[in-house]
Design a protein around this motif. Structure first.
Motif, short mmCIF file in Angstrom:
data_model
loop_
_atom_site.label_atom_id
_atom_site.label_comp_id
_atom_site.label_asym_id
_atom_site.label_seq_id
_atom_site.Cartn_x
_atom_site.Cartn_y
_atom_site.Cartn_z
N GLN A 126 125.84 -75.88 15.30
CA GLN A 126 126.25 -74.53 14.89
C GLN A 126 125.03 -73.68 14.56
O GLN A 126 124.97 -72.50 14.91
CB GLN A 126 127.18 -74.60 13.68
CG GLN A 126 128.52 -75.24 13.96
CD GLN A 126 129.31 -75.44 12.70
OE1 GLN A 126 129.39 -74.54 11.86
NE2 GLN A 126 129.92 -76.60 12.55
N VAL A 142 130.78 -70.13 18.28
CA VAL A 142 131.24 -71.48 17.94
C VAL A 142 132.64 -71.42 17.37
O VAL A 142 132.98 -70.51 16.61
CB VAL A 142 130.29 -72.14 16.91
CG1 VAL A 142 130.82 -73.48 16.45
CG2 VAL A 142 128.89 -72.29 17.47
N ILE A 164 135.21 -73.94 15.20
CA ILE A 164 135.23 -75.15 14.37
C ILE A 164 136.60 -75.82 14.50
O ILE A 164 137.62 -75.15 14.57
CB ILE A 164 134.98 -74.78 12.89
CG1 ILE A 164 133.74 -73.90 12.73
CG2 ILE A 164 134.88 -76.03 12.03
CD1 ILE A 164 132.50 -74.45 13.35
N GLY A 179 132.94 -74.32 8.88
CA GLY A 179 131.74 -73.98 9.63
C GLY A 179 130.58 -73.68 8.71
O GLY A 179 130.72 -73.65 7.49
#
Length: 152
Positions: free
Chosen positions: A97, A107, A109, A114
């Motif tokens: 990340q 990204v 999660i 995250g």
């Protein structure tokens, strides 16, 4: 498009978007997770092999953030695939990340929270206490091992 890390197959992640992964992910999986990878591949998942130049770009970015020692070769290739395909990377890995944020890869999660901030790690000698921006195995001054240190 979404590029799936091992955690997507382990946690039975589902999406209606087009998906991709890299061959090295299959090698990391066991049991039902490996069957899910095979089923997705058989259902049209794109198996992507990123270009060497893109892999080098991701490795350079990982060195810049201080995550190069934490990322596996599979992680680097997943990041490179997401970068090349202009895709969302689906992962729970914090180092991935961090590097993804550094190279502007979005990204998603799956099972964990995250990252809340991007970090550029420093490295500190366990003997003399000197700090370095780049990772080395040993301190060039006293020869003692370096440890990753939170820069905050």
């Amino acid at each position: 498009m979404q590029v799936l890390d091992s955690s997507a197959f382990i946690h039975e992640y589902h999406t209606t978007d087009d998906i991709a992964s890299v061959p090295m992910v299959r090698e990391e999986l066991e049991g039902e997770a490996s069957y899910r990878y095979d089923a997705d591949e058989g259902s049209g998942m794109h198996v992507h092999i990123p270009a060497a130049g893109t892999v080098e770009k991701i490795q350079r970015a990982a060195r810049e953030t201080g995550d190069s020692e934490t990322l596996s070769e599979t992680d680097v290739r997943l990041l490179a695939a997401a970068f090349e395909l202009d895709a969302v990377l689906v992962t729970d890995d914090y180092a991935m990340q961090n590097v993804a944020d550094h190279v502007d890869v979005e990204v998603k999660i799956i099972a964990r929270e995250g990252i809340s901030e991007t970090r550029e790690w420093t490295f500190q000698c366990q003997g003399c206490g000197r700090e370095f921006d780049e990772h080395r195995d040993r301190c060039p001054i006293c020869g003692t091992e370096l440890a990753r240190k939170n820069p905050a």
